[in-house]
Design a protein around this motif. Structure first.
Motif, PDB file in Angstrom:
ATOM      1  N   LEU A 378      -1.938 137.761  88.104  1.00  0.00           N
ATOM      2  CA  LEU A 378      -0.689 137.714  88.856  1.00  0.00           C
ATOM      3  C   LEU A 378       0.495 137.521  87.917  1.00  0.00           C
ATOM      4  CD1 LEU A 378       0.831 137.560  91.590  1.00  0.00           C
ATOM      5  CD2 LEU A 378       0.381 135.090  91.561  1.00  0.00           C
ATOM      6  N   VAL A 379       0.328 136.645  86.913  1.00  0.00           N
ATOM      7  CA  VAL A 379       1.403 136.399  85.948  1.00  0.00           C
ATOM      8  C   VAL A 379       1.747 137.685  85.202  1.00  0.00           C
ATOM      9  CG1 VAL A 379       1.918 135.243  83.762  1.00  0.00           C
ATOM     10  CG2 VAL A 379       0.977 133.938  85.661  1.00  0.00           C
ATOM     11  N   LYS A 380       0.708 138.415  84.771  1.00  0.00           N
ATOM     12  CA  LYS A 380       0.949 139.632  83.995  1.00  0.00           C
ATOM     13  C   LYS A 380       1.601 140.727  84.832  1.00  0.00           C
ATOM     14  CE  LYS A 380      -2.889 138.831  80.789  1.00  0.00           C
ATOM     15  NZ  LYS A 380      -4.222 139.296  80.305  1.00  0.00           N
ATOM     16  N   MET A 381       1.391 140.686  86.149  1.00  0.00           N
ATOM     17  CA  MET A 381       1.923 141.744  87.007  1.00  0.00           C
ATOM     18  C   MET A 381       3.233 141.361  87.680  1.00  0.00           C
ATOM     19  SD  MET A 381      -1.632 143.146  88.730  1.00  0.00           S
ATOM     20  CE  MET A 381      -0.849 144.548  89.509  1.00  0.00           C
ATOM     21  N   THR A 382       3.737 140.167  87.392  1.00  0.00           N
ATOM     22  CA  THR A 382       4.991 139.704  87.998  1.00  0.00           C
ATOM     23  C   THR A 382       6.148 139.903  87.027  1.00  0.00           C
ATOM     24  OG1 THR A 382       3.861 138.058  89.360  1.00  0.00           O
ATOM     25  CG2 THR A 382       6.218 137.737  88.998  1.00  0.00           C
ATOM     26  N   PHE A 384       9.362 138.502  86.057  1.00  0.00           N
ATOM     27  CA  PHE A 384      10.094 137.257  86.286  1.00  0.00           C
ATOM     28  C   PHE A 384      11.598 137.412  86.115  1.00  0.00           C
ATOM     29  CE2 PHE A 384       5.785 135.780  85.470  1.00  0.00           C
ATOM     30  CZ  PHE A 384       5.628 134.828  86.457  1.00  0.00           C
ATOM     31  N   GLU A 385      12.060 138.631  85.826  1.00  0.00           N
ATOM     32  CA  GLU A 385      13.500 138.875  85.777  1.00  0.00           C
ATOM     33  C   GLU A 385      14.046 139.226  87.159  1.00  0.00           C
ATOM     34  OE1 GLU A 385      14.153 141.880  82.898  1.00  0.00           O
ATOM     35  OE2 GLU A 385      13.481 140.662  81.198  1.00  0.00           O
ATOM     36  N   GLN A 386      13.143 139.397  88.114  1.00  0.00           N
ATOM     37  CA  GLN A 386      13.555 139.745  89.474  1.00  0.00           C
ATOM     38  C   GLN A 386      13.446 138.504  90.363  1.00  0.00           C
ATOM     39  OE1 GLN A 386      10.755 142.858  90.288  1.00  0.00           O
ATOM     40  NE2 GLN A 386      11.955 144.438  89.232  1.00  0.00           N
ATOM     41  N   TYR A 387      14.529 138.165  91.018  1.00  0.00           N
ATOM     42  CA  TYR A 387      14.591 136.945  91.826  1.00  0.00           C
ATOM     43  C   TYR A 387      13.542 136.968  92.933  1.00  0.00           C
ATOM     44  CZ  TYR A 387      16.366 133.422  95.070  1.00  0.00           C
ATOM     45  OH  TYR A 387      16.462 132.347  95.912  1.00  0.00           O
ATOM     46  N   ASP A 388      13.434 138.103  93.639  1.00  0.00           N
ATOM     47  CA  ASP A 388      12.453 138.188  94.730  1.00  0.00           C
ATOM     48  C   ASP A 388      11.019 138.053  94.203  1.00  0.00           C
ATOM     49  OD1 ASP A 388      14.448 138.472  96.534  1.00  0.00           O
ATOM     50  OD2 ASP A 388      14.090 140.597  96.988  1.00  0.00           O
ATOM     51  N   ALA A 389      10.763 138.558  92.998  1.00  0.00           N
ATOM     52  CA  ALA A 389       9.427 138.459  92.412  1.00  0.00           C
ATOM     53  C   ALA A 389       9.090 137.003  92.080  1.00  0.00           C
ATOM     54  CB  ALA A 389       9.334 139.324  91.161  1.00  0.00           C
ATOM     55  N   VAL A 390      10.074 136.265  91.600  1.00  0.00           N
ATOM     56  CA  VAL A 390       9.853 134.845  91.288  1.00  0.00           C
ATOM     57  C   VAL A 390       9.565 134.063  92.566  1.00  0.00           C
ATOM     58  CG1 VAL A 390      10.915 132.750  90.378  1.00  0.00           C
ATOM     59  CG2 VAL A 390      11.249 134.939  89.203  1.00  0.00           C
ATOM     60  N   LYS A 391      10.306 134.366  93.629  1.00  0.00           N
ATOM     61  CA  LYS A 391      10.073 133.694  94.908  1.00  0.00           C
ATOM     62  C   LYS A 391       8.661 133.993  95.418  1.00  0.00           C
ATOM     63  CE  LYS A 391      13.090 133.863  98.156  1.00  0.00           C
ATOM     64  NZ  LYS A 391      14.074 134.427  99.118  1.00  0.00           N
ATOM     65  N   PHE A 393       6.044 134.756  93.616  1.00  0.00           N
ATOM     66  CA  PHE A 393       5.101 134.053  92.751  1.00  0.00           C
ATOM     67  C   PHE A 393       4.986 132.583  93.161  1.00  0.00           C
ATOM     68  CE2 PHE A 393       4.300 131.563  88.857  1.00  0.00           C
ATOM     69  CZ  PHE A 393       3.080 132.101  88.488  1.00  0.00           C
ATOM     70  N   GLN A 394       6.126 131.939  93.433  1.00  0.00           N
ATOM     71  CA  GLN A 394       6.106 130.536  93.852  1.00  0.00           C
ATOM     72  C   GLN A 394       5.411 130.377  95.206  1.00  0.00           C
ATOM     73  OE1 GLN A 394      10.343 129.868  93.742  1.00  0.00           O
ATOM     74  NE2 GLN A 394      10.277 128.962  91.690  1.00  0.00           N
ATOM     75  N   ILE A 419       0.080 129.012  82.827  1.00  0.00           N
ATOM     76  CA  ILE A 419      -0.881 129.918  83.458  1.00  0.00           C
ATOM     77  C   ILE A 419      -0.933 131.168  82.588  1.00  0.00           C
ATOM     78  CG2 ILE A 419      -1.504 131.238  85.500  1.00  0.00           C
ATOM     79  CD1 ILE A 419       0.109 129.345  87.188  1.00  0.00           C
ATOM     80  N   GLY A 420      -2.063 131.395  81.932  1.00  0.00           N
ATOM     81  CA  GLY A 420      -2.144 132.519  81.000  1.00  0.00           C
ATOM     82  C   GLY A 420      -1.173 132.316  79.853  1.00  0.00           C
ATOM     83  N   ASP A 421      -0.307 133.299  79.626  1.00  0.00           N
ATOM     84  CA  ASP A 421       0.681 133.223  78.540  1.00  0.00           C
ATOM     85  C   ASP A 421       2.024 132.692  79.041  1.00  0.00           C
ATOM     86  OD1 ASP A 421      -1.191 134.326  76.803  1.00  0.00           O
ATOM     87  OD2 ASP A 421      -0.566 136.387  77.283  1.00  0.00           O
ATOM     88  N   MET A 422       2.103 132.324  80.306  1.00  0.00           N
ATOM     89  CA  MET A 422       3.382 131.911  80.908  1.00  0.00           C
ATOM     90  C   MET A 422       3.454 130.396  81.023  1.00  0.00           C
ATOM     91  SD  MET A 422       6.175 133.073  82.302  1.00  0.00           S
ATOM     92  CE  MET A 422       7.506 132.502  83.374  1.00  0.00           C
ATOM     93  N   GLU A 423       4.591 129.820  80.575  1.00  0.00           N
ATOM     94  CA  GLU A 423       4.826 128.389  80.733  1.00  0.00           C
ATOM     95  C   GLU A 423       6.105 128.189  81.528  1.00  0.00           C
ATOM     96  OE1 GLU A 423       4.944 126.377  77.006  1.00  0.00           O
ATOM     97  OE2 GLU A 423       2.761 126.462  76.699  1.00  0.00           O
ATOM     98  N   PHE A 424       6.088 127.205  82.430  1.00  0.00           N
ATOM     99  CA  PHE A 424       7.293 126.901  83.226  1.00  0.00           C
ATOM    100  C   PHE A 424       7.242 125.423  83.594  1.00  0.00           C
ATOM    101  CE2 PHE A 424       3.925 128.702  85.830  1.00  0.00           C
ATOM    102  CZ  PHE A 424       3.759 127.767  86.833  1.00  0.00           C
TER     103      PHE A 424
END
Length: 428
Positions: A378-382, A384-391, A393-394, A419-424
Motif C-alpha cells: 500500500l505504501v509503495k502504491m500511494t 503521498f503528494e496527493q492530499y486525497d491519497a494521504v487521507k 492511506f490514513q 512501514i516499509g521504506d516510509m516513516e511518518f
C-alpha cells in the motif's frame, strides 16, 4: 563450456501509474474524473528451447528485468500492458527460489513455460475512486511493484541412456565409437568433466540419445571426485549402461567396481539402483579380460552382460540392439501403466484456512515498525503528494486497527512509525 548450475536475479515489471485527469469538453460542465488505469508490468517467463544444452548464457547475464506497464491516459484510457520477458532455458532445467529453496518448476518439454516473476498490476486512475461523497477525487494509485527474487537453476541432462562407471574404463571411447560425438579421450582420470551427448542410430532405423557422464568414484554421493555433478545427471536417464574395465588395467577388480557403482547410486537415490541396466564388459581385447568376465557372470547370472571393446568395435552391434530393445520395453511399459490413481488417504494433504496475522508491530529504539506485506505494498502504491491519497492511506490504517494497535504498544504523539521504506509521525 558446459555449465549446469546458475544463480540469477529476476524481476517482474512494475505496473504503470494511474493518473489524475478530468473531462475538459465544451458543453460538458463538471465533466468529472477521467484518469485511466496504468498497464500491467511484464512477467519474466522461462521457455524451454530444445536447441540449448547448457546454462552458460546465465554466466554472462545474471539480471533479468521485465518492462513496466504504461501510465494511464486521459479520457479513461488504459495504459498499455508491458510485454513479457521471455528467457530461454535448455530442457532438463530445474528452478528453485535461491533464498527459500522452494521448488518452482521442472522444465523438460520443448516450448514448456514457467512464470518465475509476475509483473505488478497497473495503478488505478482517479475515475476508480469517485464516490457519492467525493465525485472528483484528486488521487490515483502508483503501479504495483513486480515480483523479484533470486533463482537457483540446475540442469540435469535429458538422455535415454547413461554411461556410468569408474574413471578411465572407456566410456568416452565407447560414445565416440557408436555416435558422431567426439568427447575428449585420454589415458588419465576424469578426462570427461561434463556430460557429453551423442545420438546413436541402430541399423534397423531406431535411434536414441546416449550420455557419457563423468567418472564415478567411491564416496561420490558425498561429493567426492565429481560425485554430485555426475549423479545429478543420472536421474533423467531411462536406462543405465555400466561400463566396466574387464581387463582390470589399473589393478582394480571388475566385481568390486560394479558393487561400488551400485552402492553409490543407491546412496544417492534408492530408485537409481532399481533402474533398468545393462553391463558393457569393456576392453575385452586385452589380456586377462576373459577370466574376469567368467567370474563376473558367475557372480551375477541375472545381469545382461555384453563383452565389447570400444577400441576395436568388438561386440558393439549386439550392445546397441540390446539397448534399443530395452528402451522399447521401457516405453511400452510406461504406455501401459495405468493413470495415476488417487493418493492413499495417509498421503493426502489437508489444507485448512488459517487467518493470517494482518500485521505485526515491533519496536526498534524509538521507532515503531509495522510489518505487513499488504501495508508495505500500500505504501509503495500511494502517492503521498496527493492530499486525497494521504487521507485514504490514513483511513485504511484506522480501518485495519493499526492506530489502535500502536497505542497499545505505547505509541504517543510525535513517535516515528515505519512501514516499509516510509516513516511518518504518529498523530492523535
Amino acid at each position: 563450456m558446459f555449465v549446469d548450475q546458475a544463480r540469477i536475479y529476476v524481476k517482474g515489471g512494475d505496473g504503470g501509474n494511474g493518473i489524475v485527469s478530468y473531462r475538459r469538453e465544451k458543453y460538458v460542465p463538471l465533466g468529472g474524473p477521467a484518469g485511466g488505469d496504468g498497464g500491467k508490468g511484464g512477467d519474466v517467463v522461462f521457455v524451454v528451447d530444445e536447441g540449448l544444452r547448457t546454462l552458460i548464457d546465465f554466466r554472462y547475464q545474471r539480471h533479468y528485468k521485465a518492462e513496466r506497464g504504461e501510465y494511464g491516459r486521459v479520457k479513461n484510457q488504459h495504459g498499455k500492458n508491458a510485454p513479457d520477458l521471455v528467457v530461454k532455458v535448455p530442457p532438463g532445467t530445474t528452478v528453485r527460489d535461491a533464498d527459500t529453496g522452494e521448488f518452482l518448476g521442472d522444465l523438460i518439454h520443448p516450448g514448456q513455460r514457467l512464470v518465475v516473476a509476475r509483473g505488478g498490476r497497473g495503478g488505478r486512475g482517479n475515475t476508480r475512486f469517485a464516490t457519492v461523497a467525493n465525485k472528483a477525487p484528486d488521487m490515483a494509485e502508483k503501479g504495483e511493484p513486480g515480483e523479484e527474487r533470486w533463482l537457483s537453476l540446475e540442469l540435469k541432462v535429458l538422455a535415454d541412456v547413461g554411461l556410468v562407471g569408474f574413471p578411465s574404463v572407456g566410456k568416452s571411447t565407447l560414445l565416440a565409437a557408436v555416435s558422431a560425438a567426439r568427447p575428449k579421450v585420454g589415458a588419465y582420470h576424469f578426462t570427461t568433466v561434463s556430460p557429453e551427448l551423442g545420438v546413436v542410430s541402430v541399423p534397423d532405423g531406431r535411434s536414441f540419445v546416449i550420455a557419457d557422464l563423468p567418472g564415478l568414484i567411491e564416496g561420490a554421493h558425498e561429493g567426492h571426485g565429481l560425485g554430485l555433478e555426475f549423479l545429478r545427471h543420472v536421474e533423467r536417464t531411462k536406462l543405465l549402461v555400466h561400463v566396466i574395465d574387464m581387463a582390470g588395467v589399473e589393478g582394480r577388480d571388475p566385481l568390486a567396481d560394479y558393487d561400488v557403482i551400485v552402492d553409490e547410486l543407491r546412496s544417492y537415490d534408492e530408485s537409481l539402483a532399481r533402474r533398468p541396466q545393462l553391463i558393457a564388459a569393456n576392453k575385452m581385447d586385452l589380456p586377462g579380460a576373459d577370466e574376469h568376465l567368467e567370474r563376473f557372470r558367475s557372480a551375477h547370472p541375472d545381469l545382461a552382460v555384453f563383452p565389447i571393446s570400444g577400441a576395436t568395435h568388438q561386440g558393439l552391434s549386439a550392445l546397441l540392439y540390446a539397448v534399443a530393445d530395452k528402451l522399447d520395453e521401457i516405453e511400452a511399459a510406461e504406455a501401459k501403466a495405468p493413470a495415476a490413481s488417487e493418493p492413499a488417504p495417509a498421503s493426502v494433504k489437508v489444507y485448512r484456512y488459517e487467518r493470517a496475522e494482518p500485521f505485526r508491530i515491533r519496536r526498534e529504539n524509538h521507532v515503531f515498525v509495522v510489518e505487513s506485506a499488504d501495508l508495505e505494498k500500500l505504501v509503495k502504491m500511494t502517492n503521498f503528494e496527493q492530499y486525497d491519497a494521504v487521507k485514504r492511506f490514513q483511513y485504511i490504517l484506522r480501518q485495519r486497527g493499526v492506530d489502535q494497535a500502536l497505542r497499545r504498544k505505547g505509541a504517543e504523539e510525535g513517535d516515528v512509525i515505519r512501514i516499509g521504506d516510509m516513516e511518518f509521525e504518529f498523530v492523535e
